[in-house]
Scaffold this motif. Structure first.
Motif, PDB file in Angstrom:
ATOM      1  N   ARG A 288      -3.131   5.030  13.390  1.00 32.10           N
ATOM      2  CA  ARG A 288      -1.862   4.024  13.125  1.00 32.10           C
ATOM      3  C   ARG A 288      -2.309   2.878  13.830  1.00 32.10           C
ATOM      4  NH1 ARG A 288       2.835   5.682  12.197  1.00 32.10           N
ATOM      5  NH2 ARG A 288       2.558   8.039  12.525  1.00 32.10           N
ATOM      6  N   GLN A 289      -3.305   3.042  14.705  1.00 36.91           N
ATOM      7  CA  GLN A 289      -3.363   1.561  15.339  1.00 36.91           C
ATOM      8  C   GLN A 289      -4.267   0.598  14.516  1.00 36.91           C
ATOM      9  OE1 GLN A 289      -2.044   0.261  18.278  1.00 36.91           O
ATOM     10  NE2 GLN A 289      -3.222  -1.596  17.953  1.00 36.91           N
ATOM     11  N   ALA A 290      -5.146   1.357  13.783  1.00 31.47           N
ATOM     12  CA  ALA A 290      -5.853   0.429  12.794  1.00 31.47           C
ATOM     13  C   ALA A 290      -5.171   0.006  11.789  1.00 31.47           C
ATOM     14  CB  ALA A 290      -7.095   1.499  12.415  1.00 31.47           C
ATOM     15  N   LEU A 291      -4.346   0.593  11.162  1.00 25.99           N
ATOM     16  CA  LEU A 291      -3.355   0.300   9.998  1.00 25.99           C
ATOM     17  C   LEU A 291      -1.962  -0.367  10.327  1.00 25.99           C
ATOM     18  CD1 LEU A 291      -3.700   3.667   8.028  1.00 25.99           C
ATOM     19  CD2 LEU A 291      -4.973   1.722   7.673  1.00 25.99           C
ATOM     20  N   LYS A 292      -1.658  -0.787  11.485  1.00 23.42           N
ATOM     21  CA  LYS A 292      -0.632  -1.320  12.015  1.00 23.42           C
ATOM     22  C   LYS A 292      -0.320  -2.729  11.533  1.00 23.42           C
ATOM     23  CE  LYS A 292       1.921  -2.666  16.031  1.00 23.42           C
ATOM     24  NZ  LYS A 292       2.024  -2.890  17.691  1.00 23.42           N
ATOM     25  N   PRO A 293      -1.588  -3.579  11.416  1.00 21.82           N
ATOM     26  CA  PRO A 293      -1.264  -4.717  10.334  1.00 21.82           C
ATOM     27  C   PRO A 293      -0.942  -4.945   9.104  1.00 21.82           C
ATOM     28  CG  PRO A 293      -3.581  -4.910  11.977  1.00 21.82           C
ATOM     29  CD  PRO A 293      -3.103  -3.596  11.711  1.00 21.82           C
ATOM     30  N   LEU A 294      -1.611  -3.905   8.377  1.00 21.89           N
ATOM     31  CA  LEU A 294      -1.267  -3.642   7.018  1.00 21.89           C
ATOM     32  C   LEU A 294       0.002  -2.998   6.750  1.00 21.89           C
ATOM     33  CD1 LEU A 294      -4.600  -1.962   5.431  1.00 21.89           C
ATOM     34  CD2 LEU A 294      -3.971  -4.263   5.332  1.00 21.89           C
ATOM     35  N   ARG A 295       0.704  -2.259   7.691  1.00 26.42           N
ATOM     36  CA  ARG A 295       2.050  -1.907   7.783  1.00 26.42           C
ATOM     37  C   ARG A 295       2.803  -2.859   7.762  1.00 26.42           C
ATOM     38  NH1 ARG A 295       6.545  -0.115  10.201  1.00 26.42           N
ATOM     39  NH2 ARG A 295       7.179   2.037   9.567  1.00 26.42           N
ATOM     40  N   SER A 296       2.492  -4.066   8.790  1.00 28.34           N
ATOM     41  CA  SER A 296       3.537  -5.230   8.952  1.00 28.34           C
ATOM     42  C   SER A 296       3.469  -6.155   7.659  1.00 28.34           C
ATOM     43  CB  SER A 296       2.996  -6.091  10.098  1.00 28.34           C
ATOM     44  OG  SER A 296       1.712  -6.594   9.907  1.00 28.34           O
ATOM     45  N   LEU A 297       2.198  -6.176   6.717  1.00 32.47           N
ATOM     46  CA  LEU A 297       2.262  -7.069   5.585  1.00 32.47           C
ATOM     47  C   LEU A 297       2.871  -6.139   4.332  1.00 32.47           C
ATOM     48  CD1 LEU A 297      -1.207  -8.316   6.211  1.00 32.47           C
ATOM     49  CD2 LEU A 297       0.633  -9.458   6.112  1.00 32.47           C
ATOM     50  N   ALA A 298       3.190  -5.085   4.492  1.00 37.02           N
ATOM     51  CA  ALA A 298       3.581  -4.378   3.350  1.00 37.02           C
ATOM     52  C   ALA A 298       5.004  -4.814   2.553  1.00 37.02           C
ATOM     53  CB  ALA A 298       3.605  -2.851   3.617  1.00 37.02           C
ATOM     54  N   ASP A 299       4.810  -4.970   1.338  1.00 36.04           N
ATOM     55  CA  ASP A 299       6.345  -5.063   0.668  1.00 36.04           C
ATOM     56  C   ASP A 299       7.245  -3.874   0.915  1.00 36.04           C
ATOM     57  OD1 ASP A 299       5.238  -7.655  -0.815  1.00 36.04           O
ATOM     58  OD2 ASP A 299       3.950  -6.298  -1.436  1.00 36.04           O
ATOM     59  N   MET A 300       6.791  -2.959   1.081  1.00 33.98           N
ATOM     60  CA  MET A 300       7.715  -1.662   1.173  1.00 33.98           C
ATOM     61  C   MET A 300       6.887  -0.686   2.132  1.00 33.98           C
ATOM     62  SD  MET A 300       9.334   0.685  -1.841  1.00 33.98           S
ATOM     63  CE  MET A 300       9.715  -0.979  -2.686  1.00 33.98           C
ATOM     64  N   VAL A 301       7.842  -0.167   2.978  1.00 35.78           N
ATOM     65  CA  VAL A 301       7.312   1.032   3.831  1.00 35.78           C
ATOM     66  C   VAL A 301       8.223   2.326   3.678  1.00 35.78           C
ATOM     67  CG1 VAL A 301       6.858   1.951   6.159  1.00 35.78           C
ATOM     68  CG2 VAL A 301       6.585  -0.577   5.655  1.00 35.78           C
TER      69      VAL A 301
END
Length: 276
Positions: free
Chosen positions: A115-128
């Motif tokens: 979760r910590q490693a993917l946090k930057p990608l989650r913030s960039l996602a067009d949709m969660v």
């Protein structure tokens, strides 16, 4: 997130005619898109799954998505998430290993690190898409609706395989027992394969009792599924169980799903609990 529903989503895209690749090294994304959209191939609908197994530098994913955009396409980054509690439960139910447990971490710690490693990608996602409270049917429907891919309002059918030793699927509407059919498990050539493989299909289809089983179940579903469509429900799960959930049940789920598509059902998916 691993266990967040990406595999179900990719299966949904594939059913809709997308060309799908799972766990593509992220740095190969621009080249893959360039090759897949070559005029001679004409593959315009692409879906790529990327997770923590990836060998590329995921921090550079925005750069590679920009390269795809420069080709005249419109890439969307969709992040599949779920609560820690849901992920822990899913891994317990499937007994699959989290991709980070090879580091010697407990499952909860592996999830926290991911979760910590993917946090930057989650913030960039067009949709969660938060899948915490969704079953397979609901997740499939969510993908279709959120991404504007819904084709009609027909009944959504899921053909699922499972192993009896690990219990019945909780959301099954119809359950068919395949344990009385010949078992490819006892053939050394077929044991490592699954019901998706041509050799296993040929083995089963050569048995008269399997042919009769498929005919009778097909006739039953052809009679009763249309009647369920006239009600208020949106989803129906048809489950097939065998001893290991690898050969007979997988073959039957795939075969009956193909039959349903041939009969005109448009929202048809398969899920193999012990494989997927």
């Amino acid at each position: 997130m691993s266990g967040g529903g990406k595999s179900v989503a990719l299966n949904t895209f594939e059913d809709l005619g997308f060309y799908c690749v799972d766990n593509l090294p992220a740095e190969l994304l621009p080249e893959f898109v360039r090759t897949a959209t070559h005029p001679e191939r004409a593959e315009q609908k692409l879906a790529v799954g990327i997770d923590m197994r990836n060998r590329g530098d995921l921090a550079k994913l925005p750069e590679w998505l920009s390269a795809v955009g420069a080709m005249g396409l419109q890439p969307q980054l969709v992040f599949f998430d779920a609560s820690d509690e849901s992920l822990l439960r899913r891994y317990a139910d499937t007994r699959r290993r989290h991709p980070l447990t090879h580091l010697g971490l407990a499952l909860a710690d592996a999830i926290a690190l991911e979760r910590q490693a993917l946090k930057p990608l989650r913030s960039l996602a067009d949709m969660v898409l938060d899948t915490s409270d969704l079953n397979v049917h609901q997740l499939r429907h969510r993908v279709l609706t959120e991404l504007g891919l819904t084709r009609d309002s027909s009944l959504s059918l899921l053909f699922e395989s499972f192993a009896y030793r690990r219990g019945l699927p909780a959301d099954a509407d119809f359950v068919f027992d395949a344990r009385s059919l010949p078992n490819p498990h006892w053939d050394p050539r077929l044991k490592p394969l699954s019901g998706r493989d041509a050799e296993v299909r040929a083995y089963l289809e050569a048995r008269p009792e399997v042919v009769e089983y498929v005919q009778q179940v097909s006739a039953f579903l052809d009679t009763w599924l249309p009647r369920m469509q006239s009600g208020t429900r949106s989803y129906v799960t048809v489950a097939f169980g065998c001893s290991g959930g690898r050969h007979r049940s997988v073959y039957l789920a795939e075969t009956l799903a193909s039959h349903a598509r041939e009969r005109g059902w448009t929202e048809v998916a398969t899920f193999h609990r012990e494989l997927d």
